[in-house]
Scaffold this active site. Structure first.
Site, mmCIF file in Angstrom:
data_model
loop_
_atom_site.group_PDB
_atom_site.id
_atom_site.type_symbol
_atom_site.label_atom_id
_atom_site.label_comp_id
_atom_site.label_asym_id
_atom_site.label_seq_id
_atom_site.Cartn_x
_atom_site.Cartn_y
_atom_site.Cartn_z
ATOM 1 C CG ASP A 37 -1.925 1.091 1.257
ATOM 2 O OD1 ASP A 37 -1.880 1.948 0.367
ATOM 3 O OD2 ASP A 37 -2.760 1.110 2.180
ATOM 4 C CG HIS A 38 4.543 1.592 -1.265
ATOM 5 N ND1 HIS A 38 5.866 1.949 -1.333
ATOM 6 C CD2 HIS A 38 4.463 0.658 -0.292
ATOM 7 C CE1 HIS A 38 6.563 1.254 -0.453
ATOM 8 N NE2 HIS A 38 5.723 0.458 0.189
ATOM 9 N N GLY A 106 4.518 2.848 9.005
ATOM 10 C CA GLY A 106 4.688 3.606 7.783
ATOM 11 C C GLY A 106 6.123 3.950 7.428
ATOM 12 C CD GLU A 107 7.091 1.897 4.392
ATOM 13 O OE1 GLU A 107 6.189 2.416 3.698
ATOM 14 O OE2 GLU A 107 7.065 0.713 4.754
ATOM 15 N N GLY A 174 11.639 -5.136 15.808
ATOM 16 C CA GLY A 174 12.560 -5.274 16.923
ATOM 17 C C GLY A 174 11.810 -5.503 18.217
#
Length: 323
Positions: A37-38, A106-107, A174
């Site tokens: 989803d970009h 997100g990014e 992480g």
């Protein structure tokens, strides 16, 4: 038994191609499909980024048994979580309960477009927690008023909801994100075969399902397959922390300018043989993953032959060894 999925990679194919690929993946024998989803591709060479939710709606109507998942949606800036809840419920109904809502923090690559800046990772995690609370609360069809640190909902209500609320998966990378998000989700999402992640998820009370993702560059000409993987997927070597913060394709191109084709080939199975793919999937299984979604690197020209290879050789072999 490890379930094998196929990735509908929005960064490398247009919307009509993606809708065509989904039933081919189903016919080839894949258990599920995940959809990125970009708003933007990672690199200019990938050259695509259609709206994932329109594609998903169409895919529900051309498939019958294939389970579907966003991999992943960020409900923090580009989308308000109340709208994500509505979209997820609609896809749940259209797919007849074949959909899992995969979420993540997100990014920058995708979220900066709305002009609200890029929060620190701690703030993004706070926002994701609130977003999950909102999505969960709306999924039953009840009216919701919500006032959080980051989001507000004013008399929100979903009028069309599945009888079974859409399951939620959350991407972790992480120990901090694992401990925080495992109690909130039925499914763990990760890109690295990490036994520590799986153990941490289980210890924190997460759901049983754990979905990994494996890029491959299958092709009869190994040199061409390595070249394609380097051109389109060298960003994958950056790791989650780097990939979350770079602002656009130019940044990823600059950050990976010294990555060599042989470096990519060391981490991504390339060429005509099933064995490297089987070995890589096995590494996920051995770490505790229950599902692995393959990415066949390359656009429409490189998928049909891969589906045939999957049907004829790859999927039977994986199921024989990992079933």
């Amino acid at each position: 038994m490890v379930r094998i999925g196929y990735t509908l990679m929005t960064e490398q194919s247009g919307p009509r191609a993606l809708v065509r690929h989904a039933p081919l993946a189903e016919d080839a024998g894949y258990d599920f499909a995940v959809l990125s989803d970009h708003y933007s591709p990672w690199l200019d060479a990938q050259a695509h980024s259609p709206y994932a939710w329109s594609v998903l709606g169409a895919v529900t109507q051309v498939t019958e048994r294939l389970e579907l998942m966003t991999y992943v949606t960020a409900p923090i800036l580009r989308y308000h979580p109340a709208i994500v809840a509505q979209k997820a419920a609609t896809i749940g109904l259209l797919s007849q309960d074949r959909f899992t809502l995969g979420l993540g923090a997100g990014e920058n690559l995708n979220e900066h477009v709305v002009g609200r800046g890029w929060p620190s990772v701690g703030v993004r995690h706070e926002m994701l927690v609130e977003a999950v609370e909102i999505i969960r609360a709306l999924s039953g069809g009840d009216r919701l008023d919500y006032a959080g640190e980051h989001f507000r909902v004013d008399a929100g209500k979903l009028w069309d909801v599945p009888a079974r609320p859409v399951p939620i998966g959350i991407a972790v990378s992480g120990p901090e994100s694992t401990a925080r998000f495992a109690p909130l989700a039925e499914t763990m999402i990760a890109t690295d075969p990490s036994e520590a992640l799986c153990r941490g998820w289980d210890s924190a009370g997460g759901g049983d399902r754990k979905v990994g993702q494996l890029p491959v560059s299958w092709g009869t000409d190994r040199d061409a397959a390595v070249k394609r993987a380097h051109e389109q997927f060298r960003w994958f070597a950056g790791g989650w922390r780097v990939n979350a913060d770079l602002p656009g394709p130019a940044g990823f191109a600059a950050a990976t300018r010294f990555v060599r084709p042989e470096d990519v080939a060391e981490n991504i199975p390339c060429g005509p043989d099933a064995e490297p793919i089987v070995d890589a999937v096995t590494s996920f299984r051995d770490c505790g993953f229950t599902d692995v979604a393959l990415v066949q690197i390359g656009g429409d020209d490189h998928q049909d032959a891969f589906f045939e290879f999957s049907r004829r050789e790859l999927l039977p072999r994986l199921r024989s060894l990992l079933g």
